[in-house]
Design an enzyme around this catalytic site. Structure first.
Site, mmCIF file in Angstrom:
data_model
loop_
_atom_site.group_PDB
_atom_site.id
_atom_site.type_symbol
_atom_site.label_atom_id
_atom_site.label_comp_id
_atom_site.label_asym_id
_atom_site.label_seq_id
_atom_site.Cartn_x
_atom_site.Cartn_y
_atom_site.Cartn_z
ATOM 1 N N VAL A 21 42.818 11.502 108.484
ATOM 2 C CA VAL A 21 43.013 10.713 107.250
ATOM 3 C C VAL A 21 42.111 11.247 106.133
ATOM 4 O O VAL A 21 42.544 11.428 104.988
ATOM 5 C CB VAL A 21 42.714 9.205 107.486
ATOM 6 C CG1 VAL A 21 42.687 8.443 106.166
ATOM 7 C CG2 VAL A 21 43.744 8.583 108.405
ATOM 8 N N ASP A 65 31.035 15.116 106.411
ATOM 9 C CA ASP A 65 31.215 14.803 107.827
ATOM 10 C C ASP A 65 29.913 15.110 108.556
ATOM 11 O O ASP A 65 29.224 16.075 108.205
ATOM 12 C CB ASP A 65 32.373 15.611 108.424
ATOM 13 C CG ASP A 65 32.947 14.949 109.665
ATOM 14 O OD1 ASP A 65 34.041 14.379 109.581
ATOM 15 O OD2 ASP A 65 32.265 14.982 110.729
ATOM 16 N N LYS A 116 32.479 21.361 112.000
ATOM 17 C CA LYS A 116 33.724 21.066 111.288
ATOM 18 C C LYS A 116 33.577 21.377 109.796
ATOM 19 O O LYS A 116 34.475 21.957 109.176
ATOM 20 C CB LYS A 116 34.060 19.577 111.486
ATOM 21 C CG LYS A 116 35.446 19.210 111.017
ATOM 22 C CD LYS A 116 35.642 17.727 110.961
ATOM 23 C CE LYS A 116 36.078 17.128 112.280
ATOM 24 N NZ LYS A 116 36.196 15.665 112.203
ATOM 25 N N THR A 146 40.949 1.684 109.500
ATOM 26 C CA THR A 146 41.568 0.399 109.840
ATOM 27 C C THR A 146 40.529 -0.502 110.497
ATOM 28 O O THR A 146 40.004 -0.187 111.561
ATOM 29 C CB THR A 146 42.755 0.618 110.790
ATOM 30 O OG1 THR A 146 43.672 1.484 110.120
ATOM 31 C CG2 THR A 146 43.454 -0.681 111.118
ATOM 32 N N GLU A 195 45.342 2.704 104.888
ATOM 33 C CA GLU A 195 46.157 3.915 104.904
ATOM 34 C C GLU A 195 47.449 3.677 105.683
ATOM 35 O O GLU A 195 47.417 3.096 106.751
ATOM 36 C CB GLU A 195 45.326 5.011 105.589
ATOM 37 C CG GLU A 195 45.842 6.372 105.332
ATOM 38 C CD GLU A 195 46.223 6.552 103.885
ATOM 39 O OE1 GLU A 195 45.335 6.795 103.081
ATOM 40 O OE2 GLU A 195 47.424 6.433 103.550
ATOM 41 N N PHE A 196 48.563 4.158 105.141
ATOM 42 C CA PHE A 196 49.851 3.982 105.825
ATOM 43 C C PHE A 196 50.502 5.319 106.166
ATOM 44 O O PHE A 196 51.706 5.378 106.421
ATOM 45 C CB PHE A 196 50.798 3.144 104.954
ATOM 46 C CG PHE A 196 50.277 1.755 104.664
ATOM 47 C CD1 PHE A 196 50.368 0.756 105.620
ATOM 48 C CD2 PHE A 196 49.664 1.471 103.456
ATOM 49 C CE1 PHE A 196 49.873 -0.520 105.375
ATOM 50 C CE2 PHE A 196 49.159 0.197 103.198
ATOM 51 C CZ PHE A 196 49.261 -0.805 104.156
ATOM 52 N N LYS A 248 64.925 2.956 116.576
ATOM 53 C CA LYS A 248 65.328 3.985 117.543
ATOM 54 C C LYS A 248 64.769 3.622 118.901
ATOM 55 O O LYS A 248 63.558 3.608 119.102
ATOM 56 C CB LYS A 248 64.815 5.356 117.106
ATOM 57 C CG LYS A 248 65.690 6.000 116.071
ATOM 58 C CD LYS A 248 65.448 7.503 116.050
ATOM 59 C CE LYS A 248 65.255 8.004 114.651
ATOM 60 N NZ LYS A 248 63.894 8.227 114.222
ATOM 61 N N CYS A 297 47.731 4.979 116.079
ATOM 62 C CA CYS A 297 47.687 3.719 115.318
ATOM 63 C C CYS A 297 48.338 2.537 116.022
ATOM 64 O O CYS A 297 47.706 1.493 116.196
ATOM 65 C CB CYS A 297 48.371 3.897 113.972
ATOM 66 S SG CYS A 297 47.358 4.818 112.834
ATOM 67 N N ARG A 344 47.273 11.526 121.390
ATOM 68 C CA ARG A 344 46.721 10.190 121.636
ATOM 69 C C ARG A 344 47.834 9.215 122.021
ATOM 70 O O ARG A 344 48.847 9.112 121.338
ATOM 71 C CB ARG A 344 45.963 9.699 120.397
ATOM 72 C CG ARG A 344 44.588 10.338 120.322
ATOM 73 C CD ARG A 344 43.856 9.926 119.091
ATOM 74 N NE ARG A 344 44.386 10.603 117.914
ATOM 75 C CZ ARG A 344 43.911 10.437 116.692
ATOM 76 N NH1 ARG A 344 42.918 9.594 116.467
ATOM 77 N NH2 ARG A 344 44.427 11.100 115.683
HETATM 78 C C1 UDX Z 1 52.173 4.911 112.245
HETATM 79 C C2 UDX Z 1 52.648 4.163 110.987
HETATM 80 O O1 UDX Z 1 54.022 4.499 110.734
HETATM 81 C C3 UDX Z 1 51.776 4.511 109.792
HETATM 82 O O2 UDX Z 1 52.177 3.737 108.664
HETATM 83 C C4 UDX Z 1 50.325 4.201 110.144
HETATM 84 O O3 UDX Z 1 49.472 4.602 109.077
HETATM 85 C C5 UDX Z 1 49.904 4.916 111.423
HETATM 86 O O4 UDX Z 1 50.819 4.585 112.493
HETATM 87 P P1 UDX Z 1 52.329 7.389 113.209
HETATM 88 O O5 UDX Z 1 51.498 6.897 114.349
HETATM 89 O O6 UDX Z 1 51.992 8.690 112.585
HETATM 90 O O7 UDX Z 1 52.313 6.309 112.025
HETATM 91 O O8 UDX Z 1 53.818 7.516 113.738
HETATM 92 P P2 UDX Z 1 55.258 6.881 113.491
HETATM 93 O O9 UDX Z 1 56.157 7.923 112.954
HETATM 94 O O10 UDX Z 1 55.208 5.620 112.771
HETATM 95 O O11 UDX Z 1 55.700 6.645 115.022
HETATM 96 C C6 UDX Z 1 54.905 5.871 115.901
HETATM 97 C C7 UDX Z 1 55.488 5.849 117.288
HETATM 98 O O12 UDX Z 1 56.644 5.032 117.339
HETATM 99 C C8 UDX Z 1 55.914 7.204 117.840
HETATM 100 O O13 UDX Z 1 55.509 7.294 119.196
HETATM 101 C C9 UDX Z 1 57.424 7.187 117.722
HETATM 102 O O14 UDX Z 1 58.022 7.999 118.692
HETATM 103 C C10 UDX Z 1 57.722 5.713 117.966
HETATM 104 N N1 UDX Z 1 58.967 5.259 117.340
HETATM 105 C C11 UDX Z 1 59.095 5.227 115.976
HETATM 106 C C12 UDX Z 1 60.017 4.801 118.130
HETATM 107 O O15 UDX Z 1 59.926 4.792 119.374
HETATM 108 N N2 UDX Z 1 61.148 4.326 117.528
HETATM 109 C C13 UDX Z 1 61.300 4.281 116.181
HETATM 110 O O16 UDX Z 1 62.350 3.841 115.708
HETATM 111 C C14 UDX Z 1 60.238 4.760 115.387
#
Ligand code: UDX
Length: 422
Positions: A13, A32, A37, A119, A142-143, A244, A253, A320
């Site tokens: 991030v 950091d 790093k 977070t 952060e999103f 999905k 996250c 992770r």
């Molecule tokens: C997520 C949030 O989207 C983001 O806003 C936040 O800041 C951090 O956490 P991220 O962990 O990068 O982001 O991945 P994301 O693309 O949201 O997918 C998360 C998990 O859900 C993945 O394991 C993905 O495979 C799974 N997923 C996502 C599904 O199983 N089905 C879906 O429809 C969407």
């Protein structure tokens, strides 16, 4: 004169924040504690996989100042974006020790503001404010999504900026930084801003567990969950994204934030029933894959099973809470031999999966395998020569854990195909 930005904690991030602000013309002082790093980043080296990030770091190197000296950051910037991680503790609460280490190093003066991107549980801002009454505090959660973090940062849906009375100057300065990026700015109080982040992630995780349970029912009644999700998603109150079905969510996250919100509620005396189920459904969803394999292969003892994709999702090497970790342990628990392939996560995975074999191509992973599981929907898996690969397998069984492949095409290629809910 553009605002100079301070960033504390140059992990994923922090580096995205630093590089993106630099790309918008801001000087950035990024600190950091990890001196190795800092040295790597100063020489333009980015050690993790995030599309477009290494390029931004190189292109805007003259505006990016990496350091391990907090005084340098304090001398150059009034806004200090705190981007250290808050991993889960054994109790499932967020571990705030790194955040508190940052806070301890800040002066309790009126010239600086701590902008919290890490977070943290609702209530953290007010307790820091109590300890440091001089320092301004802004919550700016952060999103970003891994794999599209740079694009997400530069084109946000919304930016949440929470501040309490007295700290408006800092919230105005953060607003001015983000306004040029477009996206709605949500100005609110600190506690609500903290809650928006946890509630958003918990809601998205709930959507995923919900559609996964629908998928499991679809398997019983002979419906196709991808059709069901399409039909549901067109209702604008529901929306089509995050519907999905598959083998569950992972990453840095969702698992952590769902558990942190559950614990936060519990610690305040409220039992968050729904989130317990969201977590349990997610756990069981990975394990259902084993049953789909045994349906075709019988006992898995001595069987060779290929995992296609190891990262928790495509376009990242992040392992992770990746489903591959649970799956490989379960398969080995059943007596199977596991071989894994991932186009980018091999190095990240090798330390975590010491007892599996690594293949350097999908073909190498599938040759001689009794079954395969598509764990991560890397785009390259869409275009493989599946009939040729089926011919190389001892038995051509595939469990498509992401409903990524076309069932008819896979069956025509010679596979016994199992999806999730279809
Ligand atoms: C997520 C949030 O989207 C983001 O806003 C936040 O800041 C951090 O956490 P991220 O962990 O990068 O982001 O991945 P994301 O693309 O949201 O997918 C998360 C998990 O859900 C993945 O394991 C993905 O495979 C799974 N997923 C996502 C599904 O199983 N089905 C879906 O429809 C969407």
């Amino acid at each position: 004169m553009r605002e100079t930005v301070g960033v504390v904690g140059v992990g994923w991030v922090g580096l995205v924040t630093a590089a993106c602000f630099a790309s918008r013309g801001h000087d950035v002082w990024a600190m950091d504690v990890d001196e190795a790093k800092v040295a790597e980043l100063s020489s333009g080296e980015v050690t993790f996989h995030e599309p477009g990030l290494a390029e931004l770091v190189t292109e805007h190197a003259r505006r990016l100042h990496f350091t391990s000296d907090m005084d340098e950051v304090l001398a150059n910037s009034r806004l200090l974006f705190c981007c250290v991680d808050t991993p889960p503790t054994y109790s499932g609460d967020a571990d705030l020790s790194r955040v508190m280490t940052v806070v301890e190093r800040l002066p309790d003066d009126a010239e600086h503001a701590l902008v919290m991107k890490s977070t943290v549980p609702s209530g953290t801002g007010s307790s820091i404010r109590r300890e440091m009454p001089g320092l301004a505090y802004v919550s700016c959660p952060e999103f970003l999504k891994e794999g599209s973090a740079v694009a997400d940062f530069l084109n946000p849906d919304r930016v949440v900026i929470g501040a309490d009375p007295g700290d408006e100057w800092a919230a105005d300065a953060v607003t001015a930084l983000y306004e040029p990026l477009g996206g709605e700015i949500v100005r609110t109080d600190v506690s609500s801003a903290e809650m928006i982040k946890l509630a958003s992630n918990a809601f998205l995780a709930t959507k995923i567990s919900f559609i996964n349970e629908i998928a499991n029912v679809c398997e019983e009644v002979g419906a196709d969950v991808t059709e069901v999700a399409r039909g549901m998603g067109l209702d604008e109150r529901i929306g089509g994204s995050f519907l999905k079905a598959g083998i569950g969510y992972g990453g840095s996250c969702f698992p952590k934030d769902v558990s942190a919100l559950k614990q936060l509620a519990g610690n305040s005396g409220y039992h968050f029933q729904l989130l317990n189920s969201v977590i349990e459904v997610n756990e069981l969803q990975k394990r259902r894959v084993i049953g789909k394999l045994t349906k075709h292969l019988g006992s898995l003892v001595g069987k060779r099973i290929a995992l296609l994709g190891l990262a928790f999702k495509p376009n990242t090497d992040d392992m992770r809470e990746a489903s591959s970790l649970v799956l490989s342990a379960r398969l080995q628990g059943e007596g199977a031999e596991v071989v894994g392939y991932d186009p980018v996560a091999k190095d990240a995975a090798s330390g975590l999966l010491p007892s599996i074999e690594f293949a350097s191509s999908p073909g190498e992973a599938l040759a001689g395998a009794d079954g395969a599981i598509l764990v991560t929907e890397w785009s390259e898996f869409a275009d493989l020569d599946w009939p040729a690969l089926a011919a190389e397998m001892t038995s051509a069984v595939i469990v498509d854990g992401r409903n990524f492949l076309d069932p008819e095409r896979m069956r025509a290629a010679g596979f016994a195909y199992e999806g999730v809910g279809r």
